[in-house]
Enzyme design. Sequence first.
Site, PDB file in Angstrom:
ATOM      1  N   TYR A   1      -0.805  -0.888  10.381  1.00 20.48           N
ATOM      2  CA  TYR A   1      -1.000  -1.191   8.952  1.00 20.48           C
ATOM      3  C   TYR A   1       0.198  -0.663   8.152  1.00 20.48           C
ATOM      4  O   TYR A   1       0.762  -1.380   7.319  1.00 20.48           O
ATOM      5  CB  TYR A   1      -2.307  -0.547   8.490  1.00 20.48           C
ATOM      6  CG  TYR A   1      -2.701  -0.837   7.057  1.00 20.48           C
ATOM      7  CD1 TYR A   1      -3.226  -2.066   6.677  1.00 20.48           C
ATOM      8  CD2 TYR A   1      -2.583   0.154   6.065  1.00 20.48           C
ATOM      9  CE1 TYR A   1      -3.607  -2.328   5.360  1.00 20.48           C
ATOM     10  CE2 TYR A   1      -2.963  -0.086   4.747  1.00 20.48           C
ATOM     11  CZ  TYR A   1      -3.476  -1.330   4.401  1.00 20.48           C
ATOM     12  OH  TYR A   1      -3.862  -1.568   3.094  1.00 20.48           O
TER      13      TYR A   1
ATOM     14  N   SER B   1       0.856  -1.189   0.000  1.00 23.54           N
ATOM     15  CA  SER B   1       0.000   0.000   0.000  1.00 23.54           C
ATOM     16  C   SER B   1       0.888   1.233   0.000  1.00 23.54           C
ATOM     17  O   SER B   1       2.038   1.173   0.482  1.00 23.54           O
ATOM     18  CB  SER B   1      -0.862   0.008   1.266  1.00 23.54           C
ATOM     19  OG  SER B   1      -1.521   1.245   1.409  1.00 23.54           O
TER      20      SER B   1
HETATM   21  N1  LIG Z   1      -8.719  -0.994  -1.282  1.00 31.18           N
HETATM   22  C1  LIG Z   1      -7.740  -0.132  -1.102  1.00 31.18           C
HETATM   23  O1  LIG Z   1      -7.947   1.096  -1.171  1.00 31.18           O
HETATM   24  C2  LIG Z   1      -6.339  -0.616  -0.823  1.00 31.18           C
HETATM   25  C3  LIG Z   1      -5.310   0.325  -0.859  1.00 31.18           C
HETATM   26  C4  LIG Z   1      -4.014  -0.093  -0.613  1.00 31.18           C
HETATM   27  C5  LIG Z   1      -3.754  -1.412  -0.363  1.00 31.18           C
HETATM   28  N2  LIG Z   1      -4.766  -2.331  -0.322  1.00 31.18           N
HETATM   29  C6  LIG Z   1      -4.412  -3.722  -0.061  1.00 31.18           C
HETATM   30  O2  LIG Z   1      -4.937  -4.536  -1.092  1.00 31.18           O
HETATM   31  C7  LIG Z   1      -5.248  -5.835  -0.570  1.00 31.18           C
HETATM   32  C8  LIG Z   1      -6.692  -6.177  -0.914  1.00 31.18           C
HETATM   33  O3  LIG Z   1      -7.519  -5.191  -0.324  1.00 31.18           O
HETATM   34  P1  LIG Z   1      -9.058  -5.025  -0.706  1.00 31.18           P
HETATM   35  O4  LIG Z   1      -9.352  -3.582  -0.597  1.00 31.18           O
HETATM   36  O5  LIG Z   1      -9.365  -5.752  -1.945  1.00 31.18           O
HETATM   37  O6  LIG Z   1      -9.708  -5.775   0.562  1.00 31.18           O
HETATM   38  P2  LIG Z   1     -11.141  -6.500   0.706  1.00 31.18           P
HETATM   39  O7  LIG Z   1     -12.095  -5.867  -0.217  1.00 31.18           O
HETATM   40  O8  LIG Z   1     -11.433  -6.515   2.149  1.00 31.18           O
HETATM   41  O9  LIG Z   1     -10.814  -7.988   0.219  1.00 31.18           O
HETATM   42  C9  LIG Z   1      -9.854  -8.711   0.930  1.00 31.18           C
HETATM   43  C10 LIG Z   1      -9.830 -10.134   0.452  1.00 31.18           C
HETATM   44  O10 LIG Z   1      -8.919 -10.865   1.271  1.00 31.18           O
HETATM   45  C11 LIG Z   1      -9.614 -11.866   2.026  1.00 31.18           C
HETATM   46  N3  LIG Z   1      -8.967 -11.934   3.331  1.00 31.18           N
HETATM   47  C12 LIG Z   1      -8.857 -10.964   4.259  1.00 31.18           C
HETATM   48  N4  LIG Z   1      -8.191 -11.414   5.326  1.00 31.18           N
HETATM   49  C13 LIG Z   1      -7.872 -12.715   5.069  1.00 31.18           C
HETATM   50  C14 LIG Z   1      -7.205 -13.718   5.789  1.00 31.18           C
HETATM   51  N5  LIG Z   1      -6.716 -13.492   7.015  1.00 31.18           N
HETATM   52  N6  LIG Z   1      -7.061 -14.932   5.226  1.00 31.18           N
HETATM   53  C15 LIG Z   1      -7.552 -15.178   3.981  1.00 31.18           C
HETATM   54  N7  LIG Z   1      -8.208 -14.259   3.255  1.00 31.18           N
HETATM   55  C16 LIG Z   1      -8.373 -13.041   3.797  1.00 31.18           C
HETATM   56  C17 LIG Z   1     -11.068 -11.393   2.026  1.00 31.18           C
HETATM   57  O11 LIG Z   1     -11.997 -12.445   2.206  1.00 31.18           O
HETATM   58  P3  LIG Z   1     -12.511 -12.834   3.693  1.00 31.18           P
HETATM   59  O12 LIG Z   1     -12.786 -11.559   4.406  1.00 31.18           O
HETATM   60  O13 LIG Z   1     -13.696 -13.687   3.451  1.00 31.18           O
HETATM   61  O14 LIG Z   1     -11.379 -13.587   4.289  1.00 31.18           O
HETATM   62  C18 LIG Z   1     -11.170 -10.830   0.613  1.00 31.18           C
HETATM   63  O15 LIG Z   1     -11.275 -11.863  -0.337  1.00 31.18           O
HETATM   64  C19 LIG Z   1      -4.971  -5.768   0.923  1.00 31.18           C
HETATM   65  O16 LIG Z   1      -3.714  -6.309   1.207  1.00 31.18           O
HETATM   66  C20 LIG Z   1      -5.008  -4.275   1.223  1.00 31.18           C
HETATM   67  O17 LIG Z   1      -4.236  -3.948   2.347  1.00 31.18           O
HETATM   68  C21 LIG Z   1      -6.066  -1.958  -0.553  1.00 31.18           C
END
Ligand SMILES: NC(=O)c1ccc[n+]([C@@H]2O[C@H](COP(=O)([O-])OP(=O)(O)OC[C@H]3O[C@@H](n4cnc5c(N)ncnc54)[C@H](OP(=O)(O)O)[C@@H]3O)[C@@H](O)[C@H]2O)c1
Length: 254
Positions: free
Chosen positions: A157, A144
């Site tokens: 984080y 991130s």
């Molecule tokens: N969205 C943003 O703005 C943003 C910005 C910077 C970085 N990121 C990074 O991008 C990645 C994806 O984020 P996202 O926004 O797509 O998140 P999200 O919408 O919450 O999706 C997260 C995915 O990971 C799974 N997950 C979460 N914790 C888990 C665990 N302990 N074991 C297995 N699966 C797990 C969730 O399913 P379950 O909850 O069912 O497990 C879901 O499939 C993350 O690493 C986040 O830090 C996101």
Amino acid sequence: MNNWNLKDKKALVTGGSKGIGKAVVAELVALGAEVLFTGRNETDLFNTEQEFKQQGGRVTAISGDVADAAAQNRIVEWIAQHWGKLDILINNAGINIRKASHEYSVDEYNKVIGINMLAPFELCRLLFSLLQKGNKAAVVNIASVAGSYDVGTGAPYGMAKAGMIQMGRNLASEWAAYGIRVNTVSPWFTYTPLTKGLLSNPEKLDKIISRTPLRRIAEDNEVAAAVAFLVMDKASYITGQNLAVDGGITASLL
Ligand SMILES: NC(=O)c1ccc[n+]([C@@H]2O[C@H](COP(=O)([O-])OP(=O)(O)OC[C@H]3O[C@@H](n4cnc5c(N)ncnc54)[C@H](OP(=O)(O)O)[C@@H]3O)[C@@H](O)[C@H]2O)c1
């Protein structure tokens, strides 16, 4: 053959049931890869698996928490048994607990660091010998912008994502000798279930957009496109990098 594809590649995407991970699965499948993906909520996970299968995608879903040793072993065993190698590893699963540092309990920050940083390191370690057997294997870790700057998303984080970015550099150097490339993708705010609450606050949304040079929030498929490029053989001379997919925010101070 022009190599702008992922034909014959076997890929693992952690957290592929929603958000950025689901977009990555879609992109890899569209480019010809066979994908194993994970998640904790089984309803979401198996609905997503069905969705991809109905569209003809070669996918398998395995449930479990990436920070849980038994789940990690199940994933590794599945790959060893069914594929005997791994070409692509995407450490995407991540969480955040948004609160001030002084309000964190030890359990809470251990959880944030465990899922975002220690689990990806452990999966890299456990999958090393299968990646060695892969065809020009490539790893991408989803960190991130919060791993390089304070963006108001909390210290644990940011600490975890900073550790992940450095892990990418170290592993890239160590694993170059084995033909395994390792890169990091650092998204800025992206529309996903994780950011739904935050981005539905008009004041916060306006603040983020007004400071982002491209003046909008990213779509999940824009992050997935960068990931797909980095794991392709076309990116064969790129390793140890941290690519910000950020609408220009890290290039701008205003
Ligand atoms: N969205 C943003 O703005 C943003 C910005 C910077 C970085 N990121 C990074 O991008 C990645 C994806 O984020 P996202 O926004 O797509 O998140 P999200 O919408 O919450 O999706 C997260 C995915 O990971 C799974 N997950 C979460 N914790 C888990 C665990 N302990 N074991 C297995 N699966 C797990 C969730 O399913 P379950 O909850 O069912 O497990 C879901 O499939 C993350 O690493 C986040 O830090 C996101």
